[in-house]
Design a protein around this motif. Structure first.
Motif, short mmCIF file in Angstrom:
data_model
loop_
_atom_site.label_atom_id
_atom_site.label_comp_id
_atom_site.label_asym_id
_atom_site.label_seq_id
_atom_site.Cartn_x
_atom_site.Cartn_y
_atom_site.Cartn_z
N LEU A 206 19.47 -24.76 -8.30
CA LEU A 206 19.58 -24.08 -7.53
C LEU A 206 18.29 -22.99 -8.44
CD1 LEU A 206 19.42 -22.61 -5.11
CD2 LEU A 206 21.52 -21.41 -5.73
N HIS A 207 17.77 -22.44 -8.27
CA HIS A 207 16.86 -21.56 -8.73
C HIS A 207 16.44 -20.61 -8.43
CE1 HIS A 207 15.41 -25.57 -10.81
NE2 HIS A 207 15.11 -25.27 -12.06
N ASN A 208 16.35 -19.53 -8.81
CA ASN A 208 15.57 -17.83 -8.34
C ASN A 208 14.37 -17.75 -8.47
OD1 ASN A 208 15.25 -17.06 -11.18
ND2 ASN A 208 17.23 -16.08 -11.58
N VAL B 99 15.00 -21.16 -4.37
CA VAL B 99 14.46 -22.38 -3.59
C VAL B 99 15.39 -23.81 -4.34
CG1 VAL B 99 12.53 -23.87 -4.36
CG2 VAL B 99 12.30 -21.50 -3.59
N CYS B 100 16.31 -24.20 -3.51
CA CYS B 100 17.11 -25.52 -3.97
C CYS B 100 16.28 -26.88 -3.59
CB CYS B 100 18.24 -25.06 -2.88
SG CYS B 100 19.07 -26.41 -3.04
N ARG B 101 16.41 -27.89 -4.81
CA ARG B 101 15.55 -29.01 -4.72
C ARG B 101 16.19 -30.37 -4.73
NH1 ARG B 101 11.61 -25.78 -6.48
NH2 ARG B 101 9.82 -26.04 -5.79
N GLY B 102 16.01 -30.58 -3.90
CA GLY B 102 16.99 -32.32 -4.09
C GLY B 102 16.22 -33.45 -4.06
N HIS B 103 16.38 -33.99 -4.70
CA HIS B 103 16.28 -36.15 -4.98
C HIS B 103 17.37 -37.19 -5.26
CE1 HIS B 103 16.56 -35.19 -9.27
NE2 HIS B 103 16.97 -36.09 -9.51
N PRO C 97 24.43 -23.86 12.39
CA PRO C 97 24.02 -22.27 12.15
C PRO C 97 24.70 -21.39 11.27
CG PRO C 97 25.56 -23.22 14.03
CD PRO C 97 24.72 -24.48 13.35
N PHE C 98 25.18 -22.13 10.41
CA PHE C 98 25.40 -21.67 8.86
C PHE C 98 24.21 -21.59 8.08
CE2 PHE C 98 27.23 -20.45 4.19
CZ PHE C 98 28.07 -19.82 4.72
N ASN C 99 23.89 -22.32 8.11
CA ASN C 99 22.27 -22.80 7.32
C ASN C 99 21.21 -21.17 7.64
OD1 ASN C 99 22.71 -24.67 6.23
ND2 ASN C 99 21.31 -25.78 7.20
N GLN C 100 21.52 -21.38 9.82
CA GLN C 100 19.97 -19.97 10.09
C GLN C 100 20.99 -18.55 9.51
OE1 GLN C 100 21.04 -20.56 14.17
NE2 GLN C 100 19.44 -21.76 13.90
N HIS C 101 22.29 -18.43 9.00
CA HIS C 101 22.94 -17.12 9.02
C HIS C 101 22.57 -16.85 7.54
CE1 HIS C 101 25.92 -13.96 8.94
NE2 HIS C 101 26.32 -14.59 7.60
N ILE C 102 22.26 -17.67 6.43
CA ILE C 102 22.28 -17.66 5.24
C ILE C 102 20.39 -17.16 5.07
CG2 ILE C 102 24.15 -18.58 4.76
CD1 ILE C 102 22.79 -20.69 2.92
N GLY C 103 20.17 -17.81 6.09
CA GLY C 103 18.17 -17.82 6.14
C GLY C 103 18.25 -18.92 5.74
N SER D 138 14.39 -26.64 -0.02
CA SER D 138 15.33 -25.32 0.91
C SER D 138 14.98 -23.89 0.11
CB SER D 138 16.25 -25.41 1.21
OG SER D 138 17.09 -25.47 0.52
N ARG D 139 14.64 -23.27 1.24
CA ARG D 139 14.89 -21.76 0.23
C ARG D 139 15.92 -20.67 1.19
NH1 ARG D 139 8.61 -20.94 1.71
NH2 ARG D 139 8.63 -20.53 3.97
N PHE D 140 15.95 -19.55 0.84
CA PHE D 140 16.40 -18.16 0.57
C PHE D 140 16.14 -17.46 0.16
CE2 PHE D 140 19.41 -20.44 -1.28
CZ PHE D 140 20.60 -18.84 -1.65
N SER D 141 16.16 -16.52 0.70
CA SER D 141 16.41 -14.46 0.16
C SER D 141 18.32 -14.24 0.39
CB SER D 141 15.84 -14.34 1.08
OG SER D 141 14.00 -14.53 1.60
N SER D 142 18.06 -13.34 -0.73
CA SER D 142 19.15 -12.38 -0.54
C SER D 142 19.55 -12.07 0.15
CB SER D 142 19.46 -11.93 -2.11
OG SER D 142 20.15 -11.86 -2.72
N SER D 143 20.00 -11.47 0.49
CA SER D 143 20.65 -10.19 1.49
C SER D 143 22.40 -10.18 1.34
CB SER D 143 20.99 -11.01 2.83
OG SER D 143 21.65 -11.80 3.49
#
Length: 154
Positions: A137-139, A118-122, A21-27, A42-47
């Motif tokens: 995390l990059h913009n 965009v957030c990348r994990g390894h 749910p929180f992932n959905q909330h922040i997109g 992963s990615r998300f947009s500012s809001s």
């Protein structure tokens, strides 16, 4: 592992990640998933809902930490899945469903300005019970906003 089983696991990762749910909330959504390289992005947009500083329009630090942790945990799931070897998919999912964050360190390097992120994990290390991940995390301008290191127990 067969290609169909790998595809099944990739779908499980995507479904789990995007149903939180929180992932959905922040997109927050899966942007890239490379099981062979144990890399997840992963990615998300500012809001307006995820801004912490309304004067400067900067992301809330909790959103940054959430993106790092969510991406790190899915990356850890991929590594743990591979460590569990020849167990059935049902047995693996039962074991992986217990995955939890043991430690998370976030370094906020720049203000969280941008339109998309965009957030990348390894994987840094995968053991029999613990997985250590590194996230960035990059913009949308490719500026490094924050880094994270986390340990997950499975």
């Amino acid at each position: 592992m067969t290609i169909s089983a790998m595809t099944e696991f990739q779908q499980v990762i995507k479904d789990v990640f995007e149903k939180i749910p929180f992932n959905q909330h922040i997109g927050l959504e899966i942007h890239e998933l490379d099981v062979d390289k144990m890399l997840i992005a992963s990615r998300f947009s500012s809001s307006s809902e995820i801004i912490g500083n309304t004067w400067k329009q900067i992301l809330h630090g909790g959103v940054i930490a959430t993106a790092l942790d969510a991406t790190g945990s899915m990356t850890a799931l991929v590594a743990a899945h591979q460590r569990l070897g020849m167990l059935s998919m049902e047995e693996k999912i039962n074991r992986l469903s217990k995955l939890g964050t043991v430690d998370l360190r976030v370094d906020y390097l720049k203000p969280g300005r941008g339109k998309t992120f965009v957030c990348r994990g390894h994987i840094l290390r995968a053991g029999n019970k613990l997985v250590v991940t590194r996230m960035e995390l990059h913009n949308n301008k490719e500026e490094l906003i924050a880094t994270g290191t986390a340990t997950y127990l499975y």
